[in-house]
Write an enzyme that holds these catalytic residues in place. Structure first.
Site, PDB file in Angstrom:
ATOM      1  N   ASP A 185     -10.269  -6.720  66.454  1.00  0.00           N
ATOM      2  CA  ASP A 185      -8.765  -6.429  66.686  1.00  0.00           C
ATOM      3  C   ASP A 185      -7.910  -7.770  66.274  1.00  0.00           C
ATOM      4  O   ASP A 185      -6.781  -7.572  66.027  1.00  0.00           O
ATOM      5  CB  ASP A 185      -8.261  -5.625  67.602  1.00  0.00           C
ATOM      6  N   LYS A 201     -12.330   5.713  62.854  1.00  0.00           N
ATOM      7  CA  LYS A 201     -13.021   4.637  62.871  1.00  0.00           C
ATOM      8  C   LYS A 201     -14.550   4.511  62.533  1.00  0.00           C
ATOM      9  O   LYS A 201     -15.146   3.873  61.862  1.00  0.00           O
ATOM     10  CB  LYS A 201     -12.730   3.586  64.014  1.00  0.00           C
ATOM     11  N   GLN A 208      -9.897   1.243  72.726  1.00  0.00           N
ATOM     12  CA  GLN A 208      -8.805   1.695  72.235  1.00  0.00           C
ATOM     13  C   GLN A 208      -7.657   1.605  72.996  1.00  0.00           C
ATOM     14  O   GLN A 208      -7.629   2.152  74.325  1.00  0.00           O
ATOM     15  CB  GLN A 208      -9.065   3.261  71.828  1.00  0.00           C
TER      16      GLN A 208
END
Ligand SMILES: NC(=O)c1ccc[n+]([C@@H]2O[C@H](COP(=O)([O-])OP(=O)(O)OC[C@H]3O[C@@H](n4cnc5c(N)ncnc54)[C@H](OP(=O)(O)O)[C@@H]3O)[C@@H](O)[C@H]2O)c1
Length: 297
Positions: A119, A52, A96
């Protein structure tokens, strides 16, 4: 002939368009910033966050990475979250998953500023998605929607069977595909581990999306002719390769390809799209927070 949908090529196209958006933001003095927070040293998570970060840098965005020890107290993570919420150079960030057992991931999500929740997991953003007013579409479902569009498969009026009802894939994808908008208007069936006669549900579908985490669960015998098959699954199975394993999807590719009019491979299908759509959401977050118009792809 079956169209094998090239997720890498579609993702490259989206990334190129996002680079233009980053340039537009740059002209206004803004560099989009994405932060990743990793708690602990899970090797798979380390790989995901480093990808990422690399993706960010490749299109001229700022990547910020924060690491906490695996035994960090919840308050330490909450302080990090509060700092990121206040940091105007960070337009979007994620923690995460999975997090260590001492931390409640749902509480983590609730503390992330919804405006920076790239997200799309915060309850406010989930609610907006369901209401048809999405701020951020979650990355994998959004990537699936873009892949269908790139393959000229319009969900409108189609029967879609999604296998899997997870918080991050199945449920948000079902919500996206039933919206009364372009890329939606489908009739959606969501299957899960308690579904009876799964093959009956997949055979009835024009579009099958597999998001289960079970290697090659869906095979050609479970599909009708000319189905579009989107395989979200990524599973490691033992194989005689240098690494000792290979990646396979939730779909048995060879038999499914015999039936499908279009199908995504694993790897090289949905995976690259998930990464591209995280960049998309970060650019969108920067555009919203800095009040700079960009032409999102
Ligand atoms: N390519 C990408 O970017 C990407 C992104 C996210 C996930 N993935 C992959 O996609 C897969 C799914 O991930 P996830 O996070 O959605 O998984 P998850 O949270 O474990 O959910 C799996 C879902 O599959 C259902 N299920 C399990 N066995 C089943 C069966 N035999 N028949 C029908 N349904 C069954 C489960 O039902 P219950 O709800 O009843 O337990 C659950 O709803 C994994 O391989 C993951 O690695 C890939």
């Amino acid at each position: 002939m079956t169209n094998v949908i090239d997720g890498n090529a579609v993702a490259d196209g989206i990334r190129a368009d996002l680079e233009d958006c980053v340039d537009t933001l740059g002209d206004a003095g803004v560099t989009p910033g994405l932060a990743t927070v990793l708690v602990g040293d899970d090797p798979a998570s380390e790989t995901y966050v480093s990808m990422k970060q690399r993706d960010c840098e490749e299109i001229g965005m700022n990547g910020i990475h924060v690491e906490l020890d695996g035994d960090a107290a919840p308050d330490e993570l909450y302080d990090t979250i509060a700092d990121l919420n206040d940091d105007s150079s960070v337009h979007g960030y994620l923690v995460q998953d999975p997090v260590p057992d001492q931390i409640d991931y749902r509480e983590v999500i609730r503390r992330i500023s919804p405006a920076k929740d790239v997200d799309g997991f915060h309850p406010e953003n989930v609610g907006r998605l369901v209401a048809g007013d999405a701020r951020f579409k979650p990355c994998t479902p959004h990537g699936v929607q873009k892949l269908l569009d790139a393959a000229d498969v319009d969900p409108e009026g189609k029967d879609v069977t999604i296998v899997g009802r997870s918080r991050i894939v199945g449920k948000p994808l079902a919500n996206l595909l039933v919206q009364k908008t372009d890329g939606g208007n489908a009739t959606v069936t969501v299957c899960h581990s308690r579904t009876e006669d799964l093959a009956d549900k997949t055979r009835r579908a024009d579009i099958v999306v597999a998001a289960v985490g079970a290697p090659e669960l869906v095979d050609g015998s479970m599909l009708s002719d000319d189905t579009t098959v989107i395989d979200v699954g990524v599973n490691r199975v033992d194989a005689d390769t240098e690494k000792g394993y290979e990646l396979v999807g939730d779909v048995e590719f060879d038999s499914a390809k015999e039936k499908a009019s279009a199908i995504t491979p694993v790897p090289g299908g949905v995976g690259p799209m998930t990464r591209a759509m995280l960049l998309y959401n970060t650019v969108k977050a920067a555009s919203q927070q800095e009040d700079v118009d960009v032409s999102l792809p």
